[in-house]
Design an enzyme around this catalytic site. Structure first.
Site, PDB file in Angstrom:
ATOM      1  N   ASN A 143       0.961  -1.231   0.059  1.00 53.43           N
ATOM      2  CA  ASN A 143       0.108  -0.113  -0.111  1.00 53.43           C
ATOM      3  C   ASN A 143       0.960   1.224   0.063  1.00 53.43           C
ATOM      4  O   ASN A 143       2.092   1.230   0.015  1.00 53.43           O
ATOM      5  CB  ASN A 143      -0.929   0.007   1.241  1.00 53.43           C
TER       6      ASN A 143
ATOM      7  N   PHE B  23      -3.887   3.343  14.799  1.00 52.88           N
ATOM      8  CA  PHE B  23      -4.402   4.397  13.764  1.00 52.88           C
ATOM      9  C   PHE B  23      -5.466   3.886  13.001  1.00 52.88           C
ATOM     10  O   PHE B  23      -5.519   2.900  12.924  1.00 52.88           O
ATOM     11  CB  PHE B  23      -3.060   4.815  13.075  1.00 52.88           C
TER      12      PHE B  23
ATOM     13  N   LYS C  39     -13.533   1.401  15.919  1.00 53.27           N
ATOM     14  CA  LYS C  39     -12.178   0.601  16.091  1.00 53.27           C
ATOM     15  C   LYS C  39     -11.832   0.679  17.634  1.00 53.27           C
ATOM     16  O   LYS C  39     -11.165  -0.043  17.898  1.00 53.27           O
ATOM     17  CB  LYS C  39     -11.197   1.147  15.083  1.00 53.27           C
TER      18      LYS C  39
ATOM     19  N   LYS D 137       7.971 -17.551 -10.890  1.00 53.49           N
ATOM     20  CA  LYS D 137       7.478 -16.446 -11.249  1.00 53.49           C
ATOM     21  C   LYS D 137       6.011 -16.783 -12.235  1.00 53.49           C
ATOM     22  O   LYS D 137       6.032 -17.569 -13.126  1.00 53.49           O
ATOM     23  CB  LYS D 137       8.401 -15.629 -12.228  1.00 53.49           C
TER      24      LYS D 137
ATOM     25  N   LYS E 174     -11.282  -2.925  19.080  1.00 51.95           N
ATOM     26  CA  LYS E 174      -9.611  -3.214  19.282  1.00 51.95           C
ATOM     27  C   LYS E 174      -9.358  -3.025  20.501  1.00 51.95           C
ATOM     28  O   LYS E 174      -7.766  -3.109  20.860  1.00 51.95           O
ATOM     29  CB  LYS E 174      -8.912  -2.481  18.262  1.00 51.95           C
TER      30      LYS E 174
ATOM     31  N   ASP F  46      -4.320  -6.197   4.913  1.00 53.10           N
ATOM     32  CA  ASP F  46      -5.336  -6.926   5.763  1.00 53.10           C
ATOM     33  C   ASP F  46      -5.471  -8.417   4.943  1.00 53.10           C
ATOM     34  O   ASP F  46      -6.336  -9.290   5.495  1.00 53.10           O
ATOM     35  CB  ASP F  46      -6.662  -6.196   5.353  1.00 53.10           C
TER      36      ASP F  46
END
Ligand code: CTP
Length: 327
Positions: free
Chosen positions: A133, A245, A259, A212, A263, A202
Site C-alpha cells: 500500500n 491509527f 475501532k 514467477k 480493538k 489486510d
C-alpha cells in the site's frame, strides 16, 4: 537565517564571544546573528581556567543568564593551555540535554519503552511481485524520533520504507503482516506504550507459487485475511497503553470510534486518507486523536507536529492513570 533557526548554539563559546553577547556588540556574523535572533540561545564556554574565573567573564555570564541564555557549564580537568581546572568544553550529552530543555522538549517519556510499528507490509504474490500500500512510514518514524527526544526507549518494527530510522531506535525490519505480528508479540512484554501506525495488509496469499507467474489471460488471486495485530495485542496486553491509527476514506469518526472499542484501544488517531496532500505518502497530516475522554482535532500540519500531539495525549493518559492509582 536569524528568523529561520530553532536555536542558536555556540559550542565552544570563547570569553570574547561571551563578552560581545553580553554587551550587544554586533561586528561579525555570529554576534550579529545573536542580536537578530529571537530563538533560544545555548552557549558552552571553553577557555583557560583563569579566563573562566575572571570577574569580567563571570559578570558577562551573569548578564547572559539573566537574559535567558542557557550556559552549559564547562567541565574541570587538564586544559589545552597546560593548566588544570574548570574551562573544558562540556560533554556532547550535556550540550544536547541543555538544548532540548531550551527548546522546551521535556523528558516526559523518560522510563517508558515505546513500541512503534511503521510503514506498509508486503505480501508475496510470486518471487518477484507483491501486494502493498501507499504508506511511506513517515508518521511512524516521526513518532519514533519524537518519543526518543522525550526520553523514551523506542522499539521500531518497520515494514519496508525508504527512510533512515532514528539512530537511537532499536529497529526490527519486517516484510509481511505475519512477520510484523511475530515481532510485535515478541517485543510486547518489554513495552509500556504501543503505537501502531503501520498500514498492515489486510489480506495475504496463503501459498504463493515458487516460480514467477506467466501471463495467460485474466488472473484471480485468492487472498486470505491476515491476523489483526492489534486484536492480538488487546488479548495479551498487561498494563500497556495501546494507540491505533485508523486510515479512513468515509465515515471517519464513526469508524474510528468503533475501532477504539472493538480493538480495546486506549486511543485512536483518525487519518482521513481521502484528502489530497495529507496522510499517506505525504509530509503533512491532519488527524483527530480520540481517547475515551477526549477528541482532539489536529488540523493540517507536519507529521512531526502530529507526532508530538499524539505523544502529548499519551502523556495525559499516563498522568491520569497515575493520579487514579494514587487516589
Ligand atoms: N492493524 C493491525 N493488524 C492488521 C490490520 C490493521 O494491527 N492486520 C492496525 C493498524 O496498524 C492500525 C489499525 O489496526 O493501527 C487500524 O487499521 P485500519 O487499516 O484502519 O483498520 P482495519 O482493522 O484493517 O479495518 P478496515 O480495513 O476494515 O477499515
Amino acid at each position: 537565517m536569524a528568523q529561520s533557526i530553532d536555536a542558536l548554539l555556540v559550542v565552544p563559546a570563547t570569553a570574547d564571544v561571551l563578552a560581545k553577547f553580553a554587551q550587544g556588540v554586533a561586528n561579525d556574523f555570529l554576534t550579529t546573528l545573536y542580536l537578530a535572533t529571537t530563538a533560544p540561545v545555548v552557549v558552552a564556554p571553553a577557555m583557560n581556567v583563569n579566563m573562566w574565573e575572571h570577574a569580567a567573564t563571570q559578570q558577562n555570564l551573569g548578564i547572559l543568564r539573566k537574559r535567558g541564555v542557557t550556559i552549559v557549564e564547562p567541565g574541570s580537568g587538564y586544559l589545552a593551555c597546560g593548566m588544570t581546572g574548570p574551562g573544558r568544553l562540556a560533554e556532547n550529552e550535556a550540550v544536547v540535554a541543555a538544548t532540548l530543555q531550551a527548546l522546551g522538549c521535556s523528558q516526559d517519556l523518560a522510563g517508558e519503552t515505546v513500541l512503534i510499528t511503521a510503514g506498509p507490509t508486503r505480501e508475496k504474490i510470486d518471487p518477484v511481485r507483491y501486494l502493498t500500500n501507499r504508506s511511506s512510514g513517515r508518521m511512524g518514524y516521526a513518532l519514533a524520533e519524537a518519543a526518543l527526544r522525550r526520553g523514551a526507549r523506542v522499539l521500531l518494527v518497520s515494514g519496508p520504507t525508504a527512510l533512515n530510522p532514528p539512530a537511537a531506535a532499536e529497529v526490527t525490519p519486517v516484510e509481511t503482516a505475519s512477520q510484523m505480528l511475530d515481532s510485535v508479540l515478541r517485543l510486547l512484554p518489554e513495552a509500556s506504550i504501543v503505537i501502531k501506525t503501520a498500514a498492515v495488509a489486510d489480506y495475504t496469499i496463503a501459498n504463493p507459487p515458487k516460480q514467477k507467474m506467466k501471463r495467460s489471460g485474466p488472473l484471480i488471486l485468492e487472498l486470505d485475511p491476515t491476523q489483526d495485530i492489534l486484536g492480538e495485542i488487546a488479548r495479551r496486553k498487561t498494563s500497556q497503553l495501546v494507540i491505533g491509527f485508523a486510515a479512513e476514506t468515509e465515515n471517519g469518526l464513526d469508524n474510528a470510534r468503533r475501532k477504539l472499542a472493538s480493538k480495546s484501544l486506549d486511543a485512536i488517531v483518525l487519518n482521513d486518507v481521502s484528502r489530497e496532500g495529507v496522510g499517506f505518502d505525504s509530509d503533512s497530516n491532519a488527524v483527530t486523536i480520540m481517547t475515551k475522554d477526549e477528541t482532539v482535532d489536529v488540523p493540517e500540519t507536519t507529521k512531526w507536529d502530529v507526532a508530538q500531539r499524539v505523544l502529548d495525549a499519551v502523556v495525559r493518559m499516563k498522568q491520569k492513570l497515575l493520579a487514579l492509582s494514587r487516589a
